[in-house]
Design a protein around this motif. Structure first.
Motif, short mmCIF file in Angstrom:
data_model
loop_
_atom_site.label_atom_id
_atom_site.label_comp_id
_atom_site.label_asym_id
_atom_site.label_seq_id
_atom_site.Cartn_x
_atom_site.Cartn_y
_atom_site.Cartn_z
N GLN A 387 32.18 41.45 -11.80
CA GLN A 387 31.72 41.20 -13.17
C GLN A 387 31.00 39.86 -13.31
O GLN A 387 29.97 39.79 -13.96
N THR A 388 31.55 38.81 -12.73
CA THR A 388 30.89 37.51 -12.82
C THR A 388 30.88 36.84 -11.45
O THR A 388 31.78 37.10 -10.62
N PRO A 389 29.92 35.97 -11.18
CA PRO A 389 29.91 35.27 -9.89
C PRO A 389 31.17 34.47 -9.62
O PRO A 389 31.54 34.26 -8.46
N LYS A 390 31.86 34.03 -10.68
CA LYS A 390 33.06 33.22 -10.45
C LYS A 390 34.20 34.02 -9.84
O LYS A 390 35.20 33.46 -9.38
N ASP A 391 34.06 35.36 -9.83
CA ASP A 391 35.07 36.19 -9.17
C ASP A 391 35.05 36.02 -7.66
O ASP A 391 36.01 36.40 -6.98
N VAL A 392 33.96 35.50 -7.13
CA VAL A 392 33.78 35.38 -5.69
C VAL A 392 33.97 33.92 -5.29
O VAL A 392 33.38 33.03 -5.90
N ALA A 407 23.84 41.77 -17.55
CA ALA A 407 24.24 40.99 -18.73
C ALA A 407 25.67 40.49 -18.62
O ALA A 407 26.55 41.16 -18.08
N LEU A 408 25.89 39.30 -19.16
CA LEU A 408 27.22 38.74 -19.30
C LEU A 408 27.54 38.60 -20.78
O LEU A 408 26.64 38.45 -21.62
N ASP A 414 36.42 31.26 -22.50
CA ASP A 414 36.40 31.50 -21.06
C ASP A 414 35.11 32.21 -20.65
O ASP A 414 34.53 31.93 -19.59
N ASP A 415 34.66 33.15 -21.50
CA ASP A 415 33.39 33.84 -21.23
C ASP A 415 32.23 32.85 -21.21
O ASP A 415 31.34 32.92 -20.36
N ALA A 416 32.23 31.94 -22.19
CA ALA A 416 31.14 30.96 -22.27
C ALA A 416 31.14 30.05 -21.04
O ALA A 416 30.07 29.71 -20.51
N LYS A 417 32.33 29.69 -20.57
CA LYS A 417 32.43 28.85 -19.38
C LYS A 417 31.91 29.60 -18.17
O LYS A 417 31.18 29.03 -17.33
N ALA A 418 32.26 30.90 -18.06
CA ALA A 418 31.79 31.71 -16.94
C ALA A 418 30.28 31.88 -16.98
O ALA A 418 29.61 31.89 -15.94
N LEU A 419 29.72 32.00 -18.19
CA LEU A 419 28.28 32.13 -18.33
C LEU A 419 27.56 30.88 -17.83
O LEU A 419 26.58 30.97 -17.07
N GLU A 435 20.50 32.29 -22.56
CA GLU A 435 20.06 33.23 -23.59
C GLU A 435 19.73 34.59 -23.00
O GLU A 435 20.11 35.64 -23.53
N VAL A 436 19.04 34.59 -21.87
CA VAL A 436 18.63 35.86 -21.25
C VAL A 436 19.85 36.68 -20.85
O VAL A 436 19.93 37.87 -21.12
N LEU A 437 20.82 36.03 -20.19
CA LEU A 437 21.95 36.77 -19.64
C LEU A 437 22.85 37.38 -20.71
O LEU A 437 23.59 38.33 -20.44
N THR A 438 22.81 36.87 -21.91
CA THR A 438 23.59 37.46 -22.99
C THR A 438 22.78 38.45 -23.81
O THR A 438 23.30 39.07 -24.74
N SER A 439 21.49 38.61 -23.50
CA SER A 439 20.62 39.47 -24.30
C SER A 439 20.01 40.63 -23.53
O SER A 439 19.28 41.43 -24.11
N LEU A 440 20.27 40.70 -22.23
CA LEU A 440 19.74 41.80 -21.44
C LEU A 440 20.33 43.13 -21.91
O LEU A 440 21.50 43.21 -22.28
#
Length: 580
Positions: A387-392, A407-408, A414-419, A435-440
């Motif tokens: 789901q997010t790069p921070k998982d790795v 999209a994220l 916590d979501d904002a921090k991950a973004l 902005e892009v990653l939350t609007s895709l």
């Protein structure tokens, strides 16, 4: 990144904030997708602009805007490449600006990430199709049961035609050669099994959720079994060895190397019982699956897409994620070094990757990192899907050269921090990536890959192509027919239970019992005959005499001929194969 690569990245990527990034398709035509301000010159105008009309590519209305032309130049590769889609900029899709991945760099690994429902599975399907068409075998896990459609031609429709027109795709419904597998025969698919010996103590400890001390004790048990030539084919073999090593007869066997406490043995035995009660016992046994089956190609030269069907075990994520790691580790163990090839020998998609890293021990993470680092030289590319790069973990993430970020969401702190963390993992970009990653929209992603020279390409917001195979599951009857029609079905369908540690230890126990009974009968007969004579006390037998005289030694001696050529060597995760 080296100095030369940094200079190239700076030359090819426009400066951040020079233009507005792409808008989401989620807003109705003519309506801004976001009222929030974007950074740079778009701060007062909002992020989104009007989307391109349905079925029309923006580049048909004029020349490419400057930033789009620079991005497109970064993806103008000369050699074979996979087509992902077309550049999105300022709300428009530019079909004349394709986004691609060079085929030779797919062994540099990758990451496909994004929130649930953003299109990650269809991205895997899109990449798998094109790899197959290029003659590259693919392995992917079907967690939800909706990837089997890659074997059947897709269904035409208005949405498919619209997407194809937007990205400049000549869409043709096409099915691809597939093989379907299932863990231990659960659910549809050719059964995939592993022996306990080859699975190894590190991966098994992860599945059983053992702590560090218990993992070390399990490693000691495997060491003993390896040294004594006791093959652990299934879980009853492992239980038998554990029970033997805490018995009065077996305790001396490990005394010189620390021993095995009864309490730790109890924890391991209880964990094994729980594991079997969950229906996981069938995953271990014979015939053991040969992972080289994943390297096959079809008669027409296309790569076979190996689909591991997991819906039947999706409630046991620790199990299937760890089993995927065994498959990868086994490939690493067996494949020869080949260096960089014109195309990979296999691309392995590791779905639900966050489950692999959650709660992992330090040694486990180190083994993952080393496997990913070294397996590229064996011609295998690995794509982690999460789901997010921070998982790795950072050490693994640093080795993933190709990125497709869907999209994220930023609904919580916590979501904002991950973004923000995800944005920092990308090269400098002309887009406002937060902005892009939350609007895709669904089927859109931010992409950066390695060029043919190994340098990062410019960040490109991308509208992805439509898969040409069926976007959904195939009919169950068709899936069952494909499984039973496979030449591999007869090889792996029927489980085999041959003599292994359980049978040998049981025979040894029976021999000891019979010997004790004979000795007792002889004493009783002697007493009855009055022939018992006083004798001098016997000397304590030496350690060598104890070992040679033990039933275990005799059992091993009887089977020593079968042990020749079965020398066990263990790899990074403690996985093992008998020497072929």
């Amino acid at each position: 990144m080296g100095e030369a690569e940094q200079q190239e990245s700076e030359q090819t990527a426009p400066e951040r904030g020079t233009s507005e990034p792409v808008a989401s398709e989620r807003a109705p035509s003519g309506q801004a997708a976001s009222e929030g301000g974007a950074s740079g010159q778009a701060a007062s105008e909002g992020f989104a602009s009007e989307a391109a009309p349905s079925g029309q590519a923006a580049s048909e209305r004029g020349a490419l805007p400057g930033p789009v032309a620079e991005i497109a130049a970064g993806y103008a590769f000369e050699g074979p490449a996979l087509d992902l889609g077309a550049v999105l900029w300022d709300g428009a899709c530019h079909a004349d600006a394709p986004v691609r991945i060079p085929l030779p760099v797919l062994n540099r690994h990758g990451l496909v990430a994004g929130a649930t429902g953003t299109g990650k599975t269809k991205t895997l399907q899109l990449i798998a199709e094109q790899l197959s068409a290029q003659g590259v075998p693919v392995f992917l896990a079907d967690v939800k049961g909706d990837v089997s459609g890659v074997s059947a031609p897709g269904e035409d429709g208005e949405k498919v035609r619209e997407r194809a027109a937007q990205v400049g795709q000549e869409w043709t419904p096409t099915g691809f050669p597939c093989a379907f597998y299932g863990l231990g025969g659960l659910g549809p698919g050719i059964p995939v099994r592993a022996t306990v010996t080859s699975f190894g103590p590190v991966l098994l400890s992860k599945v059983l959720q053992l702590n560090r001390t218990q993992e070390q004790s399990l490693g000691l048990i495997f060491h003993y079994a390896d040294a004594k030539g006791l093959e652990l084919v299934d879980l009853k073999d492992l239980r038998a060895v554990v029970a033997f090593l805490v018995s009065d007869v077996g305790k001396p066997e490990l005394k010189g190397i620390g021993g095995l406490s009864t309490a730790t043995a109890g924890v391991i035995l209880r964990a094994l019982t729980t594991f079997e009660q969950q229906g996981a016992g069938g995953f271990f046994g014979e015939p053991e699956f040969d992972t080289s089956e994943f390297l096959r190609t079809a008669d027409d030269g296309r790569g076979t897409v190996s689909v591991l069907e997991l819906p039947a075990v999706q409630r046991q994520p620790q199990l299937f994620s760890t089993f995927l790691m065994w498959l990868l580790a086994d490939l690493f163990h067996d494949l020869p070094e080949v260096g960089d090839l014109e195309k990979p020998k296999l691309v392995f998609f590791f779905d639900e990757a966050h489950l692999l890293f959650t709660g992992a021990s330090k040694s486990f993470l180190e083994s993952i990192t080393q496997t990913v680092r070294l397996i590229r030289s064996k011609g295998v590319g690995v794509f982690f899907v999460t789901q997010t790069p921070k998982d790795v973990p950072a050490d693994v993430l640093a080795q993933l050269g190709n990125r497709v970020q869907h999209a994220l969401r930023a609904f919580t702190p916590d979501d904002a921090k991950a973004l923000k963390a995800a944005v920092r993992t990308f090269p400098e970009s002309a887009y406002d990536l937060e902005e892009v990653l939350t609007s895709l929209g669904t089927g859109e992603a931010v992409v950066t890959v390695l060029s043919e020279r190994g340098a990062p390409t410019p960040v490109a917001a991308t509208r992805l192509r439509a898969p040409e195979s069926l976007m959904g599951p195939v009919d169950p009857a068709a899936l069952d027919a494909a499984v039973k029609g496979s030449p591999l079905y007869g090889r792996y369908a029927q489980a085999v239970d041959r003599e292994s540690a359980y049978e040998r230890l049981a025979a040894d126990e029976a021999a000891r019992t019979a010997e004790a009974a004979r000795a007792e009968a002889a004493k009783a007969e002697a007493r009855a005959a009055g022939t018992t004579r006083a004798r001098a006390p016997e000397e304590e037998p030496s350690l060598v005499e104890q070992v040679v005289g033990s039933g275990m030694f005799k059992s091993l001696a009887r089977s020593v001929g079968t042990q020749l050529g079965r020398e066990i060597s263990r790899s990074l995760f403690g996985t093992a194969r008998r020497r072929r």
